[in-house]
Enzyme design. Structure first.
Site, mmCIF file in Angstrom:
data_model
loop_
_atom_site.group_PDB
_atom_site.id
_atom_site.type_symbol
_atom_site.label_atom_id
_atom_site.label_comp_id
_atom_site.label_asym_id
_atom_site.label_seq_id
_atom_site.Cartn_x
_atom_site.Cartn_y
_atom_site.Cartn_z
ATOM 1 N N GLY A 277 8.072 11.066 24.142
ATOM 2 C CA GLY A 277 9.389 11.259 23.533
ATOM 3 C C GLY A 277 10.147 9.956 23.364
ATOM 4 O O GLY A 277 9.664 8.885 23.736
ATOM 5 N N GLY B 295 10.637 12.371 29.945
ATOM 6 C CA GLY B 295 11.941 12.828 29.463
ATOM 7 C C GLY B 295 12.065 14.339 29.618
ATOM 8 O O GLY B 295 11.187 15.010 30.164
ATOM 9 N N GLY C 258 10.061 19.478 23.447
ATOM 10 C CA GLY C 258 10.606 19.143 22.132
ATOM 11 C C GLY C 258 9.591 18.393 21.292
ATOM 12 O O GLY C 258 9.563 18.505 20.060
ATOM 13 N N GLU D 18 1.982 17.295 29.766
ATOM 14 C CA GLU D 18 3.051 16.737 30.617
ATOM 15 C C GLU D 18 3.133 17.505 31.937
ATOM 16 O O GLU D 18 3.319 16.907 32.999
ATOM 17 C CB GLU D 18 4.394 16.825 29.883
ATOM 18 C CG GLU D 18 4.498 15.847 28.723
ATOM 19 C CD GLU D 18 5.746 16.033 27.874
ATOM 20 O OE1 GLU D 18 6.145 15.064 27.217
ATOM 21 O OE2 GLU D 18 6.320 17.137 27.856
ATOM 22 N N LYS E 276 21.879 15.864 28.003
ATOM 23 C CA LYS E 276 20.838 16.862 28.344
ATOM 24 C C LYS E 276 21.194 17.691 29.593
ATOM 25 O O LYS E 276 20.517 18.662 29.897
ATOM 26 C CB LYS E 276 19.504 16.150 28.626
ATOM 27 C CG LYS E 276 19.040 15.150 27.574
ATOM 28 C CD LYS E 276 18.367 15.836 26.430
ATOM 29 C CE LYS E 276 17.740 14.906 25.431
ATOM 30 N NZ LYS E 276 16.565 14.219 25.856
HETATM 31 C C1 5RP Z 1 7.966 16.178 24.760
HETATM 32 C C2 5RP Z 1 9.063 16.297 25.743
HETATM 33 C C3 5RP Z 1 10.108 15.222 25.747
HETATM 34 O O1 5RP Z 1 10.098 14.610 26.984
HETATM 35 C C4 5RP Z 1 11.440 15.842 25.465
HETATM 36 O O2 5RP Z 1 11.364 16.504 24.212
HETATM 37 C C5 5RP Z 1 12.563 14.803 25.436
HETATM 38 O O3 5RP Z 1 12.387 13.966 24.332
HETATM 39 P P1 5RP Z 1 13.424 12.826 23.959
HETATM 40 O O4 5RP Z 1 13.332 11.793 25.029
HETATM 41 O O5 5RP Z 1 12.944 12.326 22.614
HETATM 42 O O6 5RP Z 1 14.785 13.432 23.870
HETATM 43 O O7 5RP Z 1 9.155 17.199 26.524
HETATM 44 O O8 5RP Z 1 7.136 17.300 24.805
#
Ligand code: 5RP
Length: 227
Positions: free
Chosen positions: A26, A82, A96, A103, A121
């Site tokens: 991310g 993240g 996301g 992960e 967040k």
């Molecule tokens: C990917 C994830 C990311 O860690 C999460 O979407 C956060 O992303 P970003 O740092 O771009 O806000 O879970 O699968």
């Protein structure tokens, strides 16, 4: 430095020579990769990393970050990643970037799971749609089962082409709106019990600590569970 960047830098400070590091996915993680690469070149930090996605794998290779695999190292010292939402008990919603399955595997095998987010967040309760990775063969039946759990599923569509997003594992993602989630652990287990579901983006009770980038600096929230 922006808020994602200061959270990432704070987590990367924890890394020590000789450790095996899990790399999430991310935009916040990109800042962490940049900082890890800097420490490798400037501080001669010696580490090996397990990437959670092709995206992170490619970025790590481009940045000269040495990689390894789960075949070679089954225990991760620190996993940095993240999140899309963090509640006050440090439960997370991730996925996301559609990378939550790998992960979660990495996080489950980490001695220390360090989450990096900006302050936007952090919420009282988790409430955003939960990403659910499903086998393409079973996506319609999984969709029906998710509706029985009172969720509203939506197949994630690709932005750059027609059709669905395909994960690194060759699967689809359903984003399932459950409204405010009262019991993240229970819902995480119920979703994963559905045939065809590979993994969902609720990470209940997994984070060791969350580094939150705020306008006043980084706040570290630590897990107070007694496991
Ligand atoms: C990917 C994830 C990311 O860690 C999460 O979407 C956060 O992303 P970003 O740092 O771009 O806000 O879970 O699968």
């Amino acid at each position: 430095m922006n808020l994602k960047e200061i959270a990432a830098a704070s987590a990367v400070k924890l890394i020590k020579d000789g450790q095996i590091i899990g790399l999430g996915t991310g935009s916040t993680m990109r800042y962490a990769l940049k900082e890890i690469a800097r420490r490798i070149y400037e501080d001669e930090l010696e580490i090996l990393c397990v990437p959670s996605s092709l995206d992170t794998q490619f970025l790590a290779v481009e940045s000269g970050i040495p990689l390894t695999t789960f075949e070679e190292h089954q225990s991760i010292d620190i996993d940095i990643d993240g999140a899309d939402e963090v509640d006050r008990d440090l439960n997370l919603i991730k996925g996301g970037g559609a990378a939550h399955t790998r992960e979660k595997i990495i996080a489950r095998h980490a001695k220390r799971f360090v989450v990096i987010v900006d302050e936007s967040k952090v919420k009282n309760k988790l409430s955003m749609p939960v990403p659910v990775e499903v086998l393409p063969f079973a996506w319609k039946v999984a969709e029906s089962e998710l509706k029985k759990l009172k969720g509203i599923p939506k197949l994630r569509k690709a932005e750059s082409k027609a059709g669905p997003v395909i994960t690194d594992n060759g699967n689809f993602v359903l984003d399932v709106d459950f409204g405010e989630i009262r019991n993240p652990k229970k819902l995480e287990e119920e979703i994963n019990a559905i045939a065809g579901v590979i993994e969902n983006g609720i990470f209940a009770g997994m984070a060791s600590e969350v580094h939150v980038g705020t306008k006043k600096g980084v706040i570290v929230k630590r897990c107070t569970r007694s496991e």
